[in-house]
Design a protein around this motif. Sequence first.
Motif, PDB file in Angstrom:
ATOM      1  N   VAL A  49       0.992  -1.016   0.180  1.00 25.54           N
ATOM      2  CA  VAL A  49      -0.044   0.155  -0.029  1.00 25.54           C
ATOM      3  C   VAL A  49       0.398   1.254  -0.236  1.00 25.54           C
ATOM      4  O   VAL A  49       0.462   2.367  -0.920  1.00 25.54           O
ATOM      5  N   MET A  52       2.316   1.738  -3.469  1.00 19.37           N
ATOM      6  CA  MET A  52       1.002   2.592  -4.246  1.00 19.37           C
ATOM      7  C   MET A  52       1.129   3.732  -3.885  1.00 19.37           C
ATOM      8  O   MET A  52       0.746   4.509  -4.734  1.00 19.37           O
ATOM      9  N   GLU A  66      -8.310   4.830 -10.503  1.00 18.73           N
ATOM     10  CA  GLU A  66      -6.686   4.931  -9.041  1.00 18.73           C
ATOM     11  C   GLU A  66      -7.930   4.751  -7.929  1.00 18.73           C
ATOM     12  O   GLU A  66      -6.812   3.686  -7.100  1.00 18.73           O
ATOM     13  N   LEU A  70      -7.421   1.327  -5.411  1.00 19.76           N
ATOM     14  CA  LEU A  70      -7.236   1.350  -3.975  1.00 19.76           C
ATOM     15  C   LEU A  70      -7.996   1.301  -3.075  1.00 19.76           C
ATOM     16  O   LEU A  70      -8.082  -0.050  -2.054  1.00 19.76           O
ATOM     17  N   THR A  73      -8.067  -3.287  -3.543  1.00 19.84           N
ATOM     18  CA  THR A  73      -6.739  -3.437  -2.625  1.00 19.84           C
ATOM     19  C   THR A  73      -7.473  -2.931  -0.981  1.00 19.84           C
ATOM     20  O   THR A  73      -6.392  -4.388  -0.865  1.00 19.84           O
ATOM     21  N   LYS A  92      -5.075   2.454   5.377  1.00 16.05           N
ATOM     22  CA  LYS A  92      -6.307   3.620   5.104  1.00 16.05           C
ATOM     23  C   LYS A  92      -5.185   4.678   5.225  1.00 16.05           C
ATOM     24  O   LYS A  92      -4.206   5.804   4.149  1.00 16.05           O
ATOM     25  N   TYR A  95      -1.237   5.054   3.837  1.00 13.01           N
ATOM     26  CA  TYR A  95      -1.725   5.605   1.922  1.00 13.01           C
ATOM     27  C   TYR A  95      -1.314   6.613   2.051  1.00 13.01           C
ATOM     28  O   TYR A  95      -1.050   7.784   1.231  1.00 13.01           O
ATOM     29  N   LYS A  99       1.829   8.952   0.865  1.00 13.40           N
ATOM     30  CA  LYS A  99       1.876   9.607  -0.858  1.00 13.40           C
ATOM     31  C   LYS A  99       1.847  11.542  -0.022  1.00 13.40           C
ATOM     32  O   LYS A  99       2.390  12.389  -1.521  1.00 13.40           O
ATOM     33  N   LEU A 133      -1.029   0.241 -11.667  1.00 10.56           N
ATOM     34  CA  LEU A 133      -1.486   1.250 -10.964  1.00 10.56           C
ATOM     35  C   LEU A 133      -1.020   2.515 -12.009  1.00 10.56           C
ATOM     36  O   LEU A 133      -2.045   3.336 -11.887  1.00 10.56           O
TER      37      LEU A 133
END
Length: 251
Positions: A49, A52, A66, A70, A73, A92, A95, A99, A133
């Motif tokens: 993750v 990702m 996307e 997500l 996934t 989550k 992620y 990011k 992705l």
Amino acid sequence: MKLLILIFIGIVLFLIAKSYKTEKFANIKLDIKEKFEGDLMQHEAGLLVALMAKVAKADGQVCELEAQLLKHTLDDISRHFENQDEIREKLKKIYDDEKKSFDNTIQICKNLYTLTRHNYQKRVKIMEYLLNLAFIDKEFSNTELMITEDIANTLEIKRADFERLINAFEMFYKQQKENAALSLEKAYEILEASKDDDVNILKKKYRNLVKKHHPDIIAGQGASQNIIDEATAKLQEINEAYELIKKHKGI
């Protein structure tokens, strides 16, 4: 780590005129669900993750597909834990946090390599998933190429395998684009129209064809059932063509 083995088996193509997506894993029956309460950044699921997030950050925006990928996934991974709601929330958060920066990308890859060093095929599947992705918005930017190259190199993915995966995605989307172009060309042909026609002309041609081929009108002229059935099929074709052109022109 049996979880990720199952997850990466599930990468499949799905053409909904959209692109790839992950398979839902509701049909995979596990006798035992994992109970995990430690740091997910030390678990394959959390590291996946996190990567990702890095790939999603590369193009600076998150498209609808996307976001869907997500969501699937996170749902698919968390489903295989006893404490799935808690795991999903933690994934989550990973992620969202990961990011924000590329700074720790290589370290995340090194940690994932350590967990998967004896399973090269799993790492190839991870790479396929991340390229999935990157390509899902039908564009593969230089930034996405650089970040996925860094990931592939750190995971010790052979260059030939990395390039094979990229070529497969490029061919898939090229074919999809060509099919869409051919479909649009056919739609104009069915509507007896040109791509240069304005909205009013398109509407006029559509209405004229509907009047010409409407089965109720054909039936009223005393036509046989075969002719009426042909008119019904033709009208459906005209309607589908008109809807495609409207979508393309944003009408």
